[in-house]
Design an enzyme around this catalytic site. Structure first.
Site, PDB file in Angstrom:
ATOM      1  N   ASP A 114       5.206  -8.573  -8.459  1.00 31.55           N
ATOM      2  CA  ASP A 114       4.534  -8.465  -9.655  1.00 31.55           C
ATOM      3  C   ASP A 114       5.467  -7.942 -10.980  1.00 31.55           C
ATOM      4  O   ASP A 114       5.338  -8.606 -12.008  1.00 31.55           O
ATOM      5  CB  ASP A 114       3.243  -7.571  -9.565  1.00 31.55           C
ATOM      6  CG  ASP A 114       3.482  -6.225  -9.067  1.00 31.55           C
ATOM      7  OD1 ASP A 114       4.602  -5.722  -8.793  1.00 31.55           O
ATOM      8  OD2 ASP A 114       2.575  -5.531  -9.091  1.00 31.55           O
ATOM      9  N   ASP A 154      -2.297  -3.889  -8.383  1.00 31.47           N
ATOM     10  CA  ASP A 154      -3.513  -3.118  -8.012  1.00 31.47           C
ATOM     11  C   ASP A 154      -4.435  -3.121  -8.696  1.00 31.47           C
ATOM     12  O   ASP A 154      -5.541  -3.180  -8.439  1.00 31.47           O
ATOM     13  CB  ASP A 154      -2.619  -1.567  -7.883  1.00 31.47           C
ATOM     14  CG  ASP A 154      -1.545  -1.494  -7.077  1.00 31.47           C
ATOM     15  OD1 ASP A 154      -1.426  -2.428  -6.093  1.00 31.47           O
ATOM     16  OD2 ASP A 154      -0.978  -0.379  -7.069  1.00 31.47           O
TER      17      ASP A 154
HETATM   18  C1  GLA Z   1       2.697  -0.923  -5.350  1.00 32.58           C
HETATM   19  C2  GLA Z   1       2.569  -1.252  -6.839  1.00 32.58           C
HETATM   20  C3  GLA Z   1       2.235  -2.648  -7.302  1.00 32.58           C
HETATM   21  C4  GLA Z   1       2.986  -3.529  -6.425  1.00 32.58           C
HETATM   22  C5  GLA Z   1       3.192  -3.248  -4.897  1.00 32.58           C
HETATM   23  C6  GLA Z   1       4.098  -3.959  -4.111  1.00 32.58           C
HETATM   24  O1  GLA Z   1       1.244  -1.013  -4.866  1.00 32.58           O
HETATM   25  O2  GLA Z   1       1.687  -0.272  -7.387  1.00 32.58           O
HETATM   26  O3  GLA Z   1       2.209  -2.890  -8.548  1.00 32.58           O
HETATM   27  O4  GLA Z   1       4.548  -3.602  -7.063  1.00 32.58           O
HETATM   28  O5  GLA Z   1       3.470  -1.921  -4.625  1.00 32.58           O
HETATM   29  O6  GLA Z   1       4.129  -5.283  -4.081  1.00 32.58           O
END
Ligand code: GLA
Length: 394
Positions: free
Chosen positions: A46, A184
């Site tokens: 992301d 997320d």
């Molecule tokens: C965490 C972060 C997300 C993403 C994931 C890995 O959940 O909050 O933004 O980077 O790790 O994909």
């Protein structure tokens, strides 16, 4: 990122109202809730401008709130986290037992940064049935539920899910201090039962892809949590940005696997070996998300499963954000005939493995695998769910 202070009870709304009354002596005026999420595929893509697929899940952070007539900021949690009563929102980050307040207070400040109306003060009660430390994004769920409640208290017009997700991410980046991407918050805002949320993180652009009928999401939560998890996440973030800079692109997802092989593959001279492994993971993972969407659309679950497990192996060997406990679970799940594929879900360095399984996979199968794994994981059979919403107004 996960919050360990939250409880594991899911109080029905009436019960939450009663608890609010107990904490503050009167009834709340709004209840909002936001789901956790499972990262289906797209590991650390992301913040590299890549794509991700996530699902909102039937585990939530639920908040009850009311305006505070004195202009104070009062916070309670059903988990027993330290209650707080503040006459003003502090400028800096809180630490120690107070640090959980950085999320709601960061959201309140972000509402101001987004030029939206803020409540002059609030009384807040937080409840959650999201397991902490599982990589299921209790922090994003807390950000989105509090944002919806605060906006409602301030009489703001309903916020589009794009803006809600951006606001939650802003709170996490700027006020909690984690350089996370949009996975997320975007998934918690856009979730829909029976669907995966597809995010092209460059826009970001959001769409949905149906989860094929007869598939099930299982979580095996090792509850392992690396002591330096936030620091390791920030290190990976830095490593990826430095790889992109050396390779002359804005973000790693600008490169195709073939282009990376030409200029920056591990073993080449452009990048130090460790950084080249990080870059290879991101570029190939971005391509795997694209391939997964295509395979889902043609109902090719065998390919979807292979891509999920390939994603895990890439985390294990290239991005190095797995653990022996997670690897062992994937090794066992991969061999089960009713499992399509399995991978670590979320930031990594501990947390949970997600398996995509068919109808034939039973709770007894899950327990047998948990027993063989030796890590005593908590097993959760998840359902995909709708996104964040105000669920009650008084
Ligand atoms: C965490 C972060 C997300 C993403 C994931 C890995 O959940 O909050 O933004 O980077 O790790 O994909």
């Amino acid at each position: 990122m996960a919050l360990t202070f939250l409880s594991v009870s899911n109080l029905p709304l009436l019960n939450l109202t009663a608890q609010f009354q107990q904490a503050y002596g009167y009834r709340p005026t709004v209840i909002a809730r936001a789901p956790g999420r499972v990262e289906f595929i797209g590991n650390h893509t992301d913040y590299n401008g890549g794509a991700v697929l996530g699902a909102a899940i039937d585990r939530y952070v639920t908040v009850a709130a009311a305006p505070n007539a004195m202009g104070h900021f009062r916070l309670h949690s059903t988990s027993g986290a330290k209650p707080m009563d503040l006459a003003a929102v502090p400028a800096g980050r809180l630490t120690g037992a107070d640090s959980w307040a950085n999320y709601p207070l960061g959201v309140w400040r972000s509402i101001g940064d987004f030029k939206l109306p803020q409540p002059a003060g609030f009384d807040l009660l937080v409840d959650s049935d999201l397991p902490g430390g599982a990589g299921l994004s209790s922090s994003a769920a807390l950000e989105l539920s509090t944002a919806l409640a605060f906006l409602e208290l301030a009489g703001a017009a309903p916020l589009a899910p794009e803006r809600l997700a951006a606001l939650g991410r802003h709170a996490e980046n700027d006020y909690v201090g984690v350089p996370c991407g949009i996975l997320d918050q975007g998934t918690s805002a856009f979730g829909r039962a029976g669907q995966l949320v597809h995010i092209d993180c460059r826009g970001p652009k959001f769409s949905r892809v149906p989860l094929p009928a007869g598939t099930h999401l299982w979580i095996f939560n090792t509850k392992e949590k690396h002591a330096l998890i936030d620091g390791l996440y920030a290190t990976r973030h830095r490593e990826c940005l430095s790889a992109a800079q050396t390779l002359g692109v804005a973000l790693l997802a600008d490169l195709t696997p073939a282009q990376l092989d030409k200029i920056g593959a591990p073993g080449g001279r452009a990048l130090p070996p460790k950084i080249a492994r990080r870059a290879k993971h991101i570029v190939e993972e971005h391509a795997r998300v694209h391939d997964t969407v295509e395979a889902l659309q043609r109902g090719d679950l065998a390919t979807v499963g292979r891509l999920l497990t390939a994603s895990h192996r890439s985390s294990q060997h290239l991005f190095e954000n797995s653990t022996p406990g997670l690897d062992r679970l994937v090794d066992l799940l991969e061999k089960h005939p009713a499992v399509y594929g399995a991978r670590l879900t979320g930031g990594g360095f501990g947390g949970a493995v997600m398996a995509l399984a068919g109808d034939a996979f039973t709770a007894a199968d899950a327990e047998a695998i948990a027993a063989q794994s030796g890590s005593h994981p908590e097993i959760i059979h998840l359902l995909s769910a709708d996104g964040a919403a105000v669920v009650w107004k008084g």
